[in-house]
Each structure stands twice: as structure tokens, then as C-alpha cells.
Design an enzyme around this catalytic site. Structure first.
Site, PDB file in Angstrom:
ATOM      1  N   CYS A 117      19.429  24.170  -2.483  1.00  0.00           N
ATOM      2  CA  CYS A 117      19.881  23.762  -3.830  1.00  0.00           C
ATOM      3  C   CYS A 117      21.351  23.374  -3.866  1.00  0.00           C
ATOM      4  O   CYS A 117      21.814  22.761  -4.827  1.00  0.00           O
ATOM      5  CB  CYS A 117      19.620  24.889  -4.824  1.00  0.00           C
ATOM      6  SG  CYS A 117      17.891  25.374  -4.882  1.00  0.00           S
ATOM      7  N   HIS A 258      23.716  24.040 -11.075  1.00  0.00           N
ATOM      8  CA  HIS A 258      22.351  23.882 -10.568  1.00  0.00           C
ATOM      9  C   HIS A 258      21.400  24.436 -11.624  1.00  0.00           C
ATOM     10  O   HIS A 258      21.634  25.520 -12.164  1.00  0.00           O
ATOM     11  CB  HIS A 258      22.212  24.633  -9.240  1.00  0.00           C
ATOM     12  CG  HIS A 258      20.788  24.761  -8.793  1.00  0.00           C
ATOM     13  ND1 HIS A 258      19.923  23.704  -8.775  1.00  0.00           N
ATOM     14  CD2 HIS A 258      20.076  25.842  -8.384  1.00  0.00           C
ATOM     15  CE1 HIS A 258      18.740  24.112  -8.354  1.00  0.00           C
ATOM     16  NE2 HIS A 258      18.807  25.408  -8.114  1.00  0.00           N
ATOM     17  N   ASN A 288      13.382  23.640 -11.842  1.00  0.00           N
ATOM     18  CA  ASN A 288      14.337  23.677 -10.733  1.00  0.00           C
ATOM     19  C   ASN A 288      13.952  22.587  -9.730  1.00  0.00           C
ATOM     20  O   ASN A 288      12.897  22.656  -9.107  1.00  0.00           O
ATOM     21  CB  ASN A 288      14.258  25.075 -10.101  1.00  0.00           C
ATOM     22  CG  ASN A 288      15.199  25.248  -8.919  1.00  0.00           C
ATOM     23  OD1 ASN A 288      15.735  24.284  -8.388  1.00  0.00           O
ATOM     24  ND2 ASN A 288      15.389  26.493  -8.504  1.00  0.00           N
TER      25      ASN A 288
HETATM   26  O1  UT7 Z   1      17.185  27.549  -6.813  1.00  0.00           O
HETATM   27  C1  UT7 Z   1      17.619  28.580  -5.984  1.00  0.00           C
HETATM   28  C2  UT7 Z   1      18.137  29.685  -6.767  1.00  0.00           C
HETATM   29  N1  UT7 Z   1      17.068  30.323  -7.480  1.00  0.00           N
HETATM   30  C3  UT7 Z   1      17.353  31.014  -8.570  1.00  0.00           C
HETATM   31  O2  UT7 Z   1      18.467  31.038  -8.965  1.00  0.00           O
HETATM   32  C4  UT7 Z   1      16.232  31.789  -9.195  1.00  0.00           C
HETATM   33  C5  UT7 Z   1      16.738  33.127  -9.619  1.00  0.00           C
HETATM   34  N2  UT7 Z   1      15.734  34.007 -10.209  1.00  0.00           N
HETATM   35  C6  UT7 Z   1      15.151  33.769 -11.406  1.00  0.00           C
HETATM   36  O3  UT7 Z   1      15.339  32.740 -12.030  1.00  0.00           O
HETATM   37  C7  UT7 Z   1      14.315  34.899 -11.985  1.00  0.00           C
HETATM   38  O4  UT7 Z   1      14.395  36.022 -11.155  1.00  0.00           O
HETATM   39  C8  UT7 Z   1      12.822  34.527 -12.215  1.00  0.00           C
HETATM   40  C9  UT7 Z   1      12.682  33.558 -13.386  1.00  0.00           C
HETATM   41  C10 UT7 Z   1      12.245  33.920 -10.955  1.00  0.00           C
HETATM   42  C11 UT7 Z   1      12.020  35.785 -12.578  1.00  0.00           C
HETATM   43  O5  UT7 Z   1      12.575  36.424 -13.727  1.00  0.00           O
HETATM   44  P1  UT7 Z   1      12.892  38.001 -13.716  1.00  0.00           P
HETATM   45  O6  UT7 Z   1      13.388  38.335 -15.053  1.00  0.00           O
HETATM   46  O7  UT7 Z   1      13.803  38.266 -12.558  1.00  0.00           O
HETATM   47  O8  UT7 Z   1      11.467  38.622 -13.534  1.00  0.00           O
HETATM   48  P2  UT7 Z   1      10.935  39.589 -12.365  1.00  0.00           P
HETATM   49  O9  UT7 Z   1      10.726  38.816 -11.112  1.00  0.00           O
HETATM   50  O10 UT7 Z   1      11.778  40.819 -12.302  1.00  0.00           O
HETATM   51  O11 UT7 Z   1       9.538  39.996 -12.959  1.00  0.00           O
HETATM   52  C12 UT7 Z   1       9.411  40.798 -14.148  1.00  0.00           C
HETATM   53  C13 UT7 Z   1       7.942  41.017 -14.437  1.00  0.00           C
HETATM   54  C14 UT7 Z   1       7.162  41.537 -13.227  1.00  0.00           C
HETATM   55  O12 UT7 Z   1       6.170  42.427 -13.720  1.00  0.00           O
HETATM   56  P3  UT7 Z   1       6.380  44.012 -13.606  1.00  0.00           P
HETATM   57  O13 UT7 Z   1       6.584  44.292 -12.150  1.00  0.00           O
HETATM   58  O14 UT7 Z   1       7.599  44.306 -14.429  1.00  0.00           O
HETATM   59  O15 UT7 Z   1       5.125  44.556 -14.182  1.00  0.00           O
HETATM   60  C15 UT7 Z   1       6.486  40.313 -12.688  1.00  0.00           C
HETATM   61  O16 UT7 Z   1       5.298  40.593 -12.012  1.00  0.00           O
HETATM   62  O17 UT7 Z   1       7.331  39.775 -14.790  1.00  0.00           O
HETATM   63  C16 UT7 Z   1       6.188  39.538 -13.947  1.00  0.00           C
HETATM   64  N3  UT7 Z   1       6.088  38.104 -13.738  1.00  0.00           N
HETATM   65  C17 UT7 Z   1       5.472  37.271 -14.599  1.00  0.00           C
HETATM   66  N4  UT7 Z   1       4.845  37.497 -15.757  1.00  0.00           N
HETATM   67  C18 UT7 Z   1       4.323  36.438 -16.397  1.00  0.00           C
HETATM   68  C19 UT7 Z   1       6.594  37.364 -12.704  1.00  0.00           C
HETATM   69  N5  UT7 Z   1       6.303  36.069 -12.874  1.00  0.00           N
HETATM   70  C20 UT7 Z   1       5.602  35.994 -14.044  1.00  0.00           C
HETATM   71  C21 UT7 Z   1       5.050  34.917 -14.758  1.00  0.00           C
HETATM   72  N6  UT7 Z   1       4.415  35.185 -15.919  1.00  0.00           N
HETATM   73  N7  UT7 Z   1       5.145  33.634 -14.326  1.00  0.00           N
END
Ligand code: UT7
Length: 332
Positions: A117, A258, A288
Site C-alpha cells: 500500500c 492511504h 482499499n
Molecule cells: O492496507 C494495508 C493496511 N491495512 C489496514 O490498515 C487495515 C487495518 N485494520 C482494519 O481496518 C480493521 O482492523 C478491520 C476493518 C479489518 C477490522 O475491524 P476491527 O474493529 O479491528 O474488528 P476485529 O477484527 O477486531 O473484529 C471484531 C469482531 C470479531 O468478532 P468477535 O471475535 O469480537 O466475536 C470478528 O470476528 O468482528 C468480527 N468480524 C466481522 N463481523 C461482521 C470480522 N469481520 C467481520 C465482518 N462482519 N465482515
């Protein structure tokens, strides 16, 4: 800042996004997710996805032609082509040579640059140095990705994030000092390479029926860890570059980060005390797009009149590697 010149300036910008749009609603029929979760956790509402017969070089060539037209230049005016991508058409030949042919460029220098990225900002620094060396006159720098080719539509934690597209700039040398690309700074930390990766398909683990069955040709990301590192790294990179060039945050007309996550961009803006009108965001419509996200945003911001001559534009990126980078531009 380069106090005596010459300067390397942006002569034109262009972008291309494939026609087909994939909405959150459609994704919620593929995996266990919903529009509310996707919008509140990422800010993304829809993304463009390339057609099956459209590859990264096709997207790149369309963005490149738009940038050439914007600069009122022809393919014959370009003697350097750099394509930032992590989704090349194939391992061989480079995507840049494939796009060179589609763009109708002459026998100029063509190279791909892999910094995920951060690839567009890495490419800007490389092109800036090559133009300053006096050995090249004009460069076409393109960030282009068909990220959907690496997206696992069974993994809800990543498939909601990615989209396809390309953005391009034409760079040239201007005798006036202190304009155009004022400064760039590149960083990397390979010790955290595990946080965003594609496990197979390279020399470490070549493709086999087993690697395909294990879905190892798709992007895997530890999102929460990446999120935290991205906020700090991009903010530090931005502040360091501004300080080095004697520019205060409130002199920045537009921050273009980004486009990975609205909450990341909001956190950086808040820490830098930048009001929302000085922060560009279009991830709600593109998702993204990795190396393409900053040049697509730059093109949109300029065409929308949010950047005019004399403005300071601050670019920051973060991605796999880990890599991160910043660039400060005085628009001409
Ligand atoms: O381009 C390179 C750089 N990349 C980035 O900068 C990406 C950085 N990360 C992010 O943008 C975020 O971490 C995400 C958008 C990918 C995820 O958001 P988050 O707030 O960090 O969520 P999480 O991964 O901690 O997941 C929270 C909960 C989990 O459930 P439990 O374990 O709390 O029960 C996940 O299983 O949300 C669940 N979850 C979803 N639920 C509904 C994960 N993906 C989904 C989904 N829909 N698509």
C-alpha cells in the site's frame, strides 16, 4: 526541501476504476456480515471490481492515458514508467512492460515497484530521484491493483475491504526551486511481515494443488494489530516530514492518506488537529485499493477543486512489509 532547484512537479493526474460495483449488501450474501458492521468498522460502502478479463496492466494503462491527457502530453514525452503494484498481471514479465505496450510508450525505462500500500509513495521518491539526476525528462508513475485477485471471498474479515483501480501522475522537471515534490520519507520493518501476507505462490511456497486447497493464495491480515501500527506510523511519518521542511500542520491544505479505514484516517486527522475539510476520503466508494488508493484520491481531489496552485498536500501510506511513507507536495 530542495532549496535551489530544480523541482520535480506533477504535470497531470488520472485515474480509472472498473465499471462493476460490489456493494456491502452483495457481500452480506456471500459471507456472514452486514452493511452496518462494514460501514461502522471501516467506512466502506462499495468497491469497484475488475472484469475477469481485465488485469492490472489494463487498469494501469487507462489511468496512465488519463494522466497524459491531463498533462497535455503524448506517450512520446515519457521516458520512465514506474508501476507500483502487489498484484502484477503475472510474475513475468513486469506489469510495467505490459502497460508500456498498451500505452504506446517508446522504448523507455519500465519497472514495477513492490511496496504494497506504500508503493505509490515509494515510486514517487524513486521517480523524483531519477528525474533530479538529469537522466530522465518525464515520468509516468502509476499505482494499479487488481486486489480482488488476491481476495478470499470466504474470509469476512478481509473480503469486505478490498477493491480494484488505478491512479497515475505525470512528473516533470521545473527549473523553479521549492515547488512540486518538496520531500518524501520511506520506512519499512520486515520483522512484522507476518501481519499482512500471501503465503503461497512465490519461491518460498510455490503453487501446488495443496496450497490452492488451503486458500494460501489470498491475502491474510491481522487487522486489529495493523490498525494500531498504521495510525502511529502514518502520524509520525507525517509530522517528521512537516517538521523537516518547516511546514506547520495548519499550513496543510489537504491530507490524503492511504484509504484503508475511515477510523484510521479520522485518528490521524484528530492527532494532527486537522479539520475534516482538510482531510480527503473516498474509501466509501473504492474500499482499499492498496497502491492505487493515493493516486486515485489525488486525482479526485484535484478535479473536485480541493487542491489549487500553491497548496501544500500531505500524502501518507502504510501497508504490508511493513512499509510506510510520507510525501509533501507544493501544488503548481
Ligand atoms: O492496507 C494495508 C493496511 N491495512 C489496514 O490498515 C487495515 C487495518 N485494520 C482494519 O481496518 C480493521 O482492523 C478491520 C476493518 C479489518 C477490522 O475491524 P476491527 O474493529 O479491528 O474488528 P476485529 O477484527 O477486531 O473484529 C471484531 C469482531 C470479531 O468478532 P468477535 O471475535 O469480537 O466475536 C470478528 O470476528 O468482528 C468480527 N468480524 C466481522 N463481523 C461482521 C470480522 N469481520 C467481520 C465482518 N462482519 N465482515
Amino acid at each position: 526541501m530542495n532549496p535551489v532547484g530544480p523541482s520535480v512537479v506533477i504535470l497531470g493526474t488520472g485515474a480509472y476504476a472498473p465499471e462493476r460495483i460490489l456493494t456491502n449488501e452483495e457481500l452480506s450474501r456471500l459471507v456472514d456480515t452486514n452493511d452496518e458492521w462494514i460501514v461502522s468498522r471501516s467506512g466502506i460502502r462499495e468497491r469497484h471490481i475488475a472484469a475477469p478479463d481485465e488485469a492490472t496492466s489494463d487498469l494501469a494503462a487507462k489511468a496512465g492515458l488519463a494522466a497524459l491527457a491531463d498533462a497535455h502530453l503524448t506517450p512520446a514525452d515519457i521516458d520512465l514508467l514506474i508501476i507500483a503494484t502487489c498484484t502484477p498481471d503475472a510474475p513475468l514479465p513486469s506489469t510495467a512492460t505490459l502497460a508500456q505496450h498498451k500505452l504506446g510508450l517508446g522504448a523507455c525505462a519500465c519497472l514495477d515497484l513492490a511496496a504494497a500500500c506504500s508503493g505509490f509513495l515509494y515510486s514517487l521518491e524513486v521517480a523524483d530521484a531519477m528525474l533530479r539526476s538529469g537522466r530522465y525528462r518525464r515520468a509516468l508513475v502509476i499505482g494499479a491493483e487488481k486486489l480482488t485477485s488476491l481476495t478470499d471471498y470466504q474470509d469476512r474479515s478481509t473480503c469486505i475491504l478490498f477493491g480494484d483501480g488505478a491512479g497515475a501522475v505525470v512528473l516533470g522537471v521545473d527549473p523553479r526551486p521549492g515547488i512540486g515534490i518538496i520531500g518524501t520519507k520511506l520506512y519499512a520493518d520486515g520483522s512484522s511481515s507476518d501481519l499482512i501476507k500471501v503465503t503461497s505462490g512465490g519461491s518460498r511456497s510455490p503453487s501446488t494443488a495443496e496450497t490452492v486447497a488451503r486458500r494460501e493464495h489470498f491475502i491474510q491480515m491481522r487487522g486489529k494489530e495493523v490498525f494500531k501500527l498504521a495510525v502511529t506510523a502514518m502520524q509520525d511519518a507525517a509530522v517528521e516530514l512537516l517538521e523537516k521542511n518547516g511546514v506547520a500542520p495548519d499550513q496543510v491544505k489537504l491530507l490524503i492518506s492511504h484509504q484503508a479505514n475511515q477510523r484510521i484516517i479520522d485518528a490521524i486527522a484528530q492527532r494532527m488537529k486537522l479539520p475534516s475539510e482538510r482531510v480527503f476520503m473516498n474509501l466509501e466508494r473504492y474500499g482499499n485499493t492498496s497502491a492505487a488508493s493515493i493516486p486515485i484520491a489525488l486525482d479526485e481531489a484535484r478535479r473536485a477543486g480541493r487542491i489549487v496552485a500553491g497548496d501544500y498536500v500531505l500524502l501518507v501510506a502504510f501497508g504490508a512489509g511493513l512499509t510506510w511513507a510520507s510525501a509533501l507536495i507544493r501544488w503548481v
